[in-house]
Design a protein around this motif. Sequence first.
Motif, short mmCIF file in Angstrom:
data_model
loop_
_atom_site.label_atom_id
_atom_site.label_comp_id
_atom_site.label_asym_id
_atom_site.label_seq_id
_atom_site.Cartn_x
_atom_site.Cartn_y
_atom_site.Cartn_z
N GLU A 242 -1.92 -27.75 -3.43
CA GLU A 242 -0.63 -28.23 -2.96
C GLU A 242 -0.54 -28.23 -1.43
OE1 GLU A 242 3.02 -27.83 -5.67
OE2 GLU A 242 3.18 -26.16 -4.26
N ILE A 246 0.22 -31.51 0.90
CA ILE A 246 1.29 -31.59 1.89
C ILE A 246 0.74 -32.03 3.24
CG2 ILE A 246 2.95 -30.22 3.22
CD1 ILE A 246 3.36 -28.55 0.62
N LEU A 272 7.30 -29.95 0.96
CA LEU A 272 7.10 -31.00 -0.03
C LEU A 272 8.42 -31.71 -0.32
CD1 LEU A 272 4.86 -32.25 -1.76
CD2 LEU A 272 5.42 -30.58 -3.55
#
Length: 317
Positions: A242, A246, A272
């Motif tokens: 993740e 980003i 995000l």
Amino acid sequence: MRLLVTRRMTEAAERALTARFDTTLRDDGTPLTVQDARAALRYYDAIIPTLGDGFSAPAFEGGGLKTRLVANFGAGFNHIDVDAARAAGVIVTNTPGVVTDATADIAMTLILMTARRAGEGERILRAGEWAGWQPTQMLGRHVTGSTVGIIGMGRIGKAIAARCCHGFGMRVVFHNRSRVSSLDIPATQLADIGAVLSVADFVVLAVPGGSGTRHLVGAAELAQMRRDAFLINISRGDVVDEAALIRTLQAGGIAGAGLDVYEREPDVPDALRALQNVSLLPHLGTATAETRTAMALRAMANVVALDEGREPADRVN
């Protein structure tokens, strides 16, 4: 049999479960901790858990288990240590098949949302910032006729491919760990993930969760995607790094993303949520009344099989 259901289910599912078993319906919407799971394994004959419940190895250790079956509510079961369960003599099952169509529909929802900037448009409208139609207003990407690259060609991957091909005339390429020989749509299997990433307008992740797919897509893989491509994840949150996603989105490395799952659910990073080119859904993949009822009844069927001395149909260990 004494049965624990770790979350509330649909009304139809709860009626069926309580009519058949001595059923405890846990009213707390938070996942079981490892300590909760450990205690439950020593009190109930069978348990129907779901995403996030703490059935890791420590829950099964130490002996004294009464539970003979952990009948997971969901196709994915990476929150359960199936090896530890097996060593403790506990069967683990899941609910494949019944989740396929609903999850594939969510993939299509995210493809369309990201391509046509639907989430961004709704936010503008709700904020009272829409000044009226203009020829160049919020121009998005054309989905019809584009190329979709699917990573993972199991039941859900095939259902997504069929929707893309038959519904939107998309070219389908895919990568799968094993050779896929029987498809009823025109689709091309490519040798590796990189080959899919480099040609697809939309990359859809449809792989199972677990240690084998954790961070399957990280910084190196995102760098192989085209700058005008979109990443769609409807599998498990930790399949994608993740933080790397980003950074890639902030730098304009890809055009956008559509996410239904997150690495540390229910936590979604502020960075995000701040990105306008990302469509975010709160894990809605199987969220239809019909599908959730079918999942519960599929889990129940595995418990019934055990109670009647038969082998549960959906055993994963």
